[in-house]
Enzyme design. Structure first.
Site, PDB file in Angstrom:
ATOM      1  N   HIS A 291       0.868  -1.174   0.000  1.00 16.71           N
ATOM      2  CA  HIS A 291       0.000   0.000   0.000  1.00 16.71           C
ATOM      3  C   HIS A 291       0.908   1.228   0.000  1.00 16.71           C
ATOM      4  O   HIS A 291       1.721   1.409   0.909  1.00 16.71           O
ATOM      5  CB  HIS A 291      -0.926  -0.005   1.212  1.00 16.71           C
ATOM      6  CG  HIS A 291      -1.897  -1.139   1.211  1.00 16.71           C
ATOM      7  ND1 HIS A 291      -2.146  -1.936   2.311  1.00 16.71           N
ATOM      8  CD2 HIS A 291      -2.693  -1.627   0.217  1.00 16.71           C
ATOM      9  CE1 HIS A 291      -3.045  -2.854   2.002  1.00 16.71           C
ATOM     10  NE2 HIS A 291      -3.391  -2.691   0.737  1.00 16.71           N
TER      11      HIS A 291
ATOM     12  N   GLU B 208       1.747   3.638   3.085  1.00 16.86           N
ATOM     13  CA  GLU B 208       2.253   3.071   4.337  1.00 16.86           C
ATOM     14  C   GLU B 208       3.775   3.187   4.324  1.00 16.86           C
ATOM     15  O   GLU B 208       4.494   2.269   3.937  1.00 16.86           O
ATOM     16  CB  GLU B 208       1.763   1.630   4.484  1.00 16.86           C
ATOM     17  CG  GLU B 208       0.236   1.560   4.557  1.00 16.86           C
ATOM     18  CD  GLU B 208      -0.321   0.144   4.582  1.00 16.86           C
ATOM     19  OE1 GLU B 208       0.488  -0.816   4.629  1.00 16.86           O
ATOM     20  OE2 GLU B 208      -1.549  -0.005   4.544  1.00 16.86           O
TER      21      GLU B 208
ATOM     22  N   HIS C  93       3.501  -3.604   6.952  1.00 21.67           N
ATOM     23  CA  HIS C  93       2.422  -2.652   6.719  1.00 21.67           C
ATOM     24  C   HIS C  93       2.272  -1.712   7.904  1.00 21.67           C
ATOM     25  O   HIS C  93       2.778  -1.960   8.998  1.00 21.67           O
ATOM     26  CB  HIS C  93       1.085  -3.388   6.539  1.00 21.67           C
ATOM     27  CG  HIS C  93       0.960  -4.123   5.250  1.00 21.67           C
ATOM     28  ND1 HIS C  93       0.191  -3.674   4.199  1.00 21.67           N
ATOM     29  CD2 HIS C  93       1.504  -5.297   4.834  1.00 21.67           C
ATOM     30  CE1 HIS C  93       0.259  -4.536   3.200  1.00 21.67           C
ATOM     31  NE2 HIS C  93       1.043  -5.528   3.557  1.00 21.67           N
TER      32      HIS C  93
ATOM     33  N   GLU D 208       1.427  -5.692  10.843  1.00 17.91           N
ATOM     34  CA  GLU D 208       0.864  -4.351  10.980  1.00 17.91           C
ATOM     35  C   GLU D 208       1.582  -3.678  12.141  1.00 17.91           C
ATOM     36  O   GLU D 208       1.495  -4.123  13.285  1.00 17.91           O
ATOM     37  CB  GLU D 208      -0.642  -4.424  11.246  1.00 17.91           C
ATOM     38  CG  GLU D 208      -1.445  -5.064  10.118  1.00 17.91           C
ATOM     39  CD  GLU D 208      -1.618  -4.134   8.915  1.00 17.91           C
ATOM     40  OE1 GLU D 208      -1.221  -2.948   9.006  1.00 17.91           O
ATOM     41  OE2 GLU D 208      -2.154  -4.604   7.895  1.00 17.91           O
TER      42      GLU D 208
END
Length: 337
Positions: A62, A65, A157, A221
């Site tokens: 993404h 990010e 991420h 994450e």
């Protein structure tokens, strides 16, 4: 952009000089660097450990990010200068360069929903070609690893929103393999605070490498998504140090994983946005892993209603702005191995 990108990230950020064929050069540290594409660099140590690991690091799947991109770029810079002694074969993939350059999550379609062949169903999206390329690069990399060797993939991420557990891992669904306790211990060493055990196949990059290439693969994450130059990298010290130790073969002896080291969750079901009538009945700033009260109507989409049950369910990745047909959130519940 206020950071100082290394020559690796500079290559990714410049749109004018794509790499059309493998290009090799030697770093000052003696490591052989090989560009496979404008977003893919492989590093081969001069004295590779023949029994070593084959490590894939991906970031920027993404494009907005940015903290994982900065963390990985700093590691690459230190390998290049010789400050970090690389002991294992390494492939770094900057996932979506066009989105990274524009500071957007994606351009046409969420790249992390296009793996495991899903890109063929969305051929009109620019991310479809990128997903196919990333699959090919991962396949080439792992195909050169001996069958009995350790294959690792950490897809780094940051999340759109805050989280009750700031740093958490997603363990892809394993069909005929057991969860690896050594990897669970390493995640704890990274500072991971919770782990989601996925309960079905997915179209994510980590599921692709786990299922098709038998890698120990995880989506990590690591905090909240912010623009380049606005990241507090001190909040990423755990993953930064753990990756550096892994790459240089200096990971200390880790205590064995014990149940209860951190909370485990299992995906119970997805909130699917079937139409533009979809309504998510959660505050716009709700955090990941927020508990859902028993009987709470989570979302509605026409006659479809999603209702919380039991008082122990939690919400993960709520995003009502996705396109129809995509997941607008995950309802998770406590789990054990």
């Amino acid at each position: 952009m206020t950071i100082s990108p290394s020559r690796f990230l500079q290559q990714v950020l410049q749109a004018t000089a794509p790499v059309s064929h493998p290009h090799d050069w030697h770093l000052a540290s003696g490591v052989l660097a090989r560009w496979h594409a404008d977003n893919a660099v492989e590093l081969l140590p001069a004295l590779a450990n023949q029994e070593g690991s084959h490590i894939l690091l991906s970031c920027g799947i993404h494009g907005n990010e940015t903290a994982p991109i900065e963390v990985v770029d700093s590691i690459l810079a230190d390998i290049g200068s010789g400050h970090l002694l690389l002991q294992h074969r390494l492939l770094v993939l900057f996932g979506n360069p066009a989105a990274i350059r524009q500071g957007e999550r994606y351009l046409d379609y969420d790249l992390n929903r296009l793996f495991a062949g899903a890109h063929r169903q969305h051929a009109d999206a620019r991310e479809a070609e990128r997903a196919a390329q990333l699959e090919q690069l991962a396949e080439l990399f792992f195909s050169r690893a001996p069958a009995a060797s350790t294959r690792l993939h950490y897809d780094l991420h940051t999340a759109i929103r805050g989280s009750v557990y700031e740093k958490f891992a997603i363990y892809p669904f394993l069909q005929h393999r057991a969860h690896d306790p050594a990897q669970l211990a390493w995640l704890r060493h990274c500072g991971i605070e919770a782990v989601l055990l996925h309960s079905k196949p997915a179209n994510t990059f980590s599921y692709y490498t786990s299922h098709y290439h038998q890698a120990h693969a995880f989506t990590l994450e690591l905090g909240k998504a912010r623009p380049f130059g606005q990241n507090d990298l001190s909040r990423f010290t755990g993953i930064d140090q753990a990756l550096r130790q892994l790459l240089s073969d200096t990971t200390p002896q880790l205590a064995a994983y014990q149940p209860g080291d951190y909370p485990l969750f299992r995906a119970k079901y997805d909130l699917i946005k079937h139409s533009e009538a979809f309504r998510l009945h959660l505050d716009a700033n709700v955090e990941n892993f927020t508990t859902l009260p028993n009987g709470f109507v989570i979302a509605e989409d026409g006659t479809q209603r999603y209702v919380a049950e039991g008082g122990k369910e939690r919400i993960l990745f709520p995003n009502p702005g996705v396109k129809p047909g995509l997941r607008a959130g995950i309802v998770v519940e406590p789990a054990t191995l």
